[in-house]
Design a protein around this motif. Structure first.
Motif, short mmCIF file in Angstrom:
data_model
loop_
_atom_site.label_atom_id
_atom_site.label_comp_id
_atom_site.label_asym_id
_atom_site.label_seq_id
_atom_site.Cartn_x
_atom_site.Cartn_y
_atom_site.Cartn_z
N LEU A 195 0.83 -1.21 0.00
CA LEU A 195 0.00 0.00 0.00
C LEU A 195 0.86 1.25 0.00
CD1 LEU A 195 -2.95 -0.86 2.42
CD2 LEU A 195 -3.06 -0.50 -0.04
N GLU A 196 1.97 1.21 0.72
CA GLU A 196 2.86 2.37 0.74
C GLU A 196 3.38 2.67 -0.66
OE1 GLU A 196 7.08 3.68 2.87
OE2 GLU A 196 5.88 2.06 3.72
N ALA A 197 3.78 1.62 -1.38
CA ALA A 197 4.26 1.81 -2.74
C ALA A 197 3.14 2.28 -3.66
CB ALA A 197 4.84 0.49 -3.26
N LEU A 198 1.95 1.70 -3.51
CA LEU A 198 0.80 2.07 -4.32
C LEU A 198 0.42 3.53 -4.09
CD1 LEU A 198 -1.53 1.31 -6.23
CD2 LEU A 198 -2.77 0.42 -4.24
N GLU A 199 0.43 3.95 -2.83
CA GLU A 199 0.09 5.35 -2.51
C GLU A 199 1.10 6.30 -3.14
OE1 GLU A 199 0.01 5.07 1.70
OE2 GLU A 199 -2.12 4.55 1.79
N LYS A 200 2.35 5.90 -3.17
CA LYS A 200 3.38 6.74 -3.79
C LYS A 200 3.08 6.92 -5.27
CE LYS A 200 8.40 7.23 -4.17
NZ LYS A 200 9.72 6.60 -3.84
N LEU A 202 0.12 6.60 -6.70
CA LEU A 202 -1.12 7.37 -6.82
C LEU A 202 -0.88 8.86 -6.62
CD1 LEU A 202 -3.64 4.99 -5.00
CD2 LEU A 202 -3.69 5.63 -7.42
N ARG A 203 -0.03 9.21 -5.66
CA ARG A 203 0.28 10.64 -5.45
C ARG A 203 0.92 11.24 -6.69
NH1 ARG A 203 1.61 8.77 -0.17
NH2 ARG A 203 3.81 8.54 -0.74
N ALA A 204 1.85 10.50 -7.27
CA ALA A 204 2.50 11.01 -8.49
C ALA A 204 1.50 11.10 -9.64
CB ALA A 204 3.65 10.08 -8.87
N LEU A 205 0.67 10.08 -9.80
CA LEU A 205 -0.30 10.07 -10.89
C LEU A 205 -1.31 11.19 -10.73
CD1 LEU A 205 -1.08 8.55 -13.43
CD2 LEU A 205 -2.39 6.94 -12.03
N GLY A 206 -1.75 11.44 -9.50
CA GLY A 206 -2.67 12.55 -9.26
C GLY A 206 -2.06 13.88 -9.67
N GLY A 207 -0.77 14.03 -9.42
CA GLY A 207 -0.09 15.26 -9.83
C GLY A 207 0.03 15.38 -11.34
N PHE A 208 0.36 14.26 -12.00
CA PHE A 208 0.48 14.27 -13.46
C PHE A 208 -0.84 14.65 -14.14
CE2 PHE A 208 3.79 10.62 -13.07
CZ PHE A 208 4.76 11.54 -12.68
N PHE A 243 -6.93 13.10 -5.93
CA PHE A 243 -7.73 13.21 -7.15
C PHE A 243 -9.01 13.98 -6.82
CE2 PHE A 243 -5.13 9.46 -7.57
CZ PHE A 243 -4.68 9.52 -8.88
N ASP A 244 -9.42 14.83 -7.74
CA ASP A 244 -10.67 15.56 -7.59
C ASP A 244 -11.82 14.64 -8.01
OD1 ASP A 244 -12.84 17.24 -7.52
OD2 ASP A 244 -12.09 18.62 -9.06
N LEU A 245 -12.56 14.13 -7.04
CA LEU A 245 -13.62 13.16 -7.32
C LEU A 245 -14.98 13.81 -7.48
CD1 LEU A 245 -12.63 10.30 -4.80
CD2 LEU A 245 -11.87 10.66 -7.16
N SER A 246 -15.03 15.13 -7.56
CA SER A 246 -16.32 15.82 -7.61
C SER A 246 -17.13 15.48 -8.85
CB SER A 246 -16.12 17.34 -7.51
OG SER A 246 -15.31 17.81 -8.59
N ILE A 470 6.57 4.99 -11.82
CA ILE A 470 6.19 6.41 -11.89
C ILE A 470 6.91 7.09 -13.05
CG2 ILE A 470 6.38 8.63 -10.68
CD1 ILE A 470 6.02 7.01 -8.04
N ASP A 471 8.21 6.77 -13.19
CA ASP A 471 9.01 7.41 -14.24
C ASP A 471 8.52 7.02 -15.63
OD1 ASP A 471 11.22 9.20 -14.74
OD2 ASP A 471 12.26 7.46 -15.58
#
Length: 483
Positions: A195-200, A202-208, A243-246, A470-471
């Motif tokens: 989960l720690e790796a997955l969250e990392k 996801l954080r990068a993907l959300g920024g991209f 992520f903006d889930l609205s 991520i890269d």
């Protein structure tokens, strides 16, 4: 064995899949020195628009000689498959419900014709004459394409995207499974590390993807509900924070295995506004569940479903598989009757497809005494049962090595269709994916193509190489922006 010879690689796969459709249990060889050992020999020559073939057996030879009148590859390919179909149907006495169509997306043709403005009558005529579908499959293909066309018209293809998150753990590995999944017992001590790796990622993907609009979220696997309640809460909170889930139209978590579901997990999902879940029985026959490695009972399936209803879920899917070892019409009918009592909001009926990596294929000798069959009658039985439950077909796909050469059909109450299921098949919108074994599918329109970015499958590799995953995405997005 069947000997196959063709003068060009360009049509070799088309010939191979047509042979396999009619002779699914026969081995195809291409070694000329062994041709005499074979009960059937298929020798094909395609020269521009000219097709010549000899389909031989001990008591005679069928010959094909025709000119397609065009060098256009699609037209030559379709004519070749129709000619082969005619010969093989005569030799075997078998008609294939989907005719010459061997791809995984039966709705692709009618969908494109709908977008082109073609009338229903012209679409049906094309499906029957060009691809030799029978009446029922042509009508099914068109009706699903029409439903997909209406549902996908709501989506933003340019700025919108979908998000897939993979949880590669299951309580046990099912006999037929070839997905990226690992028995939880092997990884129980490292799920937080995963989960720690997955969250990392996801954080990068959300920024991209900041500034893009997310339309659907799908958490699959594996079995996501193998995670403990605090782990589900941790994952869902990470998604909400990055992520903006609205604008999300659909949020699905594949609960899947009834033995992975409890009330605390369901409450956690509801607390994070997950709207759609799957409680997948596959079959309601206990002997089959035991045989295929699903270590839960029929009663647990019903209990998990009722518990989900009690927790407020009003969009619950159930998956069934037809063609499981030892199951015929009687067993399928029983499964459908028990499923109808639960009244799911959607139902996905899969025809068993045995992949090379599945235990059922690897250890097939151990299951030689069990029939693996599917029939037009069984598929019609599932179609009628779905209709009786008030469910309409809305998505459709096929796979290689499917029992009976049939299909997988998704049925749903109007308004309860799964958009993500359609998107994964029709490739109209980009799907960005995170997790071990997850594959991003990026839809490009100029020129039209689908690019894929794959994550490593092995959990240890994924944990150790998250930065590399991520890269890969960063490099792709940077290159895309510079085109």
């Amino acid at each position: 064995m069947i000997y196959m010879s063709i003068n060009t690689h360009g049509y070799e796969n088309d010939v191979r899949v047509m042979i396999q459709a009619f002779y699914p249990k026969e081995k195809i060889i291409t070694d000329p020195s062994r041709a005499a050992e074979c009960t059937l020999r298929a020798e094909i020559c395609v020269d521009g628009s000219r097709i010549r073939a000899c389909i031989g057996r001990e008591n005679g030879t069928d010959k094909i000689e025709c000119d397609t009148g065009t060098f256009e590859r699609k037209a030559v390919r379709n004519r070749l498959k129709r000619e082969l179909y005619s010969v093989f149907a005569g030799l075997t006495g078998t008609e294939l419900p989907w005719g010459t169509l061997t791809g995984i997306r039966p709705t692709k043709i009618p969908y494109a014709m709908l977008e082109n403005g073609d009338k229903d009558e012209e679409i049906i005529r094309c499906l029957k004459s060009e691809y030799l579908m029978n009446d029922a499959k042509a009508e099914l293909s068109l009706s699903v394409a029409r439903k997909e066309h209406a549902l996908l018209s709501k989506l933003d293809y340019e700025d919108g995207y979908s998000l897939y998150i993979g949880i590669p753990f299951c309580p046990t590995t099912c006999l037929y499974c070839s997905f990226t999944s690992y028995p939880l017992l092997m990884w129980k001590g490292r799920t937080d590390e995963y989960l720690e790796a997955l969250e990392k990622e996801l954080r990068a993907l959300g920024g991209f993807l900041a500034g893009k609009k997310i339309n659907t979220v799908y958490i699959g696997g594996g079995t996501p509900t193998t995670l403990l309640p605090y782990q589900l809460d941790r994952l869902l909170s990470c998604i909400e924070q990055n992520f903006d889930l609205s604008g999300v139209m659909e949020f699905t978590v594949e609960a899947g295995r009834p033995d992975s579901i409890d009330r605390d997990k369901l409450k956690t999902l509801r607390g994070h506004k997950v709207g759609r879940i799957s409680v997948n029985s596959q079959t309601m026959n206990q002997h089959t569940l035991d045989l295929i490695g699903r270590r839960h009972t029929v009663e647990q399936t019903a209990y998990a479903f009722d518990m989900a209803r009690d927790c407020g879920f009003d969009n619950i899917n159930m998956d069934l598989i037809v063609g499981l070892p030892g199951e015929g019409e009687r067993e399928v009918r029983h499964t459908l009757e028990e499923t109808a009592r639960l009244a799911p909001d959607s139902l996905t009926v899969h025809s068993l497809a045995i992949k090379r990596a599945a235990a059922l294929n690897i250890f097939k000798e151990a299951y030689a005494g069990y029939s693996i069959e599917n029939t037009d009658g069984i598929m019609e039985l599932t179609h009628k049962a779905a209709a009786d439950m008030g469910l309409e077909p809305y998505y459709l796909y096929r796979q290689k090595n499917m029992a009976g050469n049939f299909e997988n059909v998704g049925y749903a109450k109007p308004g309860m269709e799964c958009l993500y299921n359609i998107l994964i098949m029709e490739e109209k919108q980009s799907i960005w994916a995170a997790g071990a074994g997850a594959q991003s599918k990026i839809v490009r329109r100029d020129p039209p193509r689908v690019d894929r970015i794959e994550n490593v499958k092995d959990v240890s590799d994924y944990i150790g190489r998250t930065d590399e995953m991520i890269d890969r995405k960063r490099r792709y997005i940077d290159a895309e922006g510079n085109e």
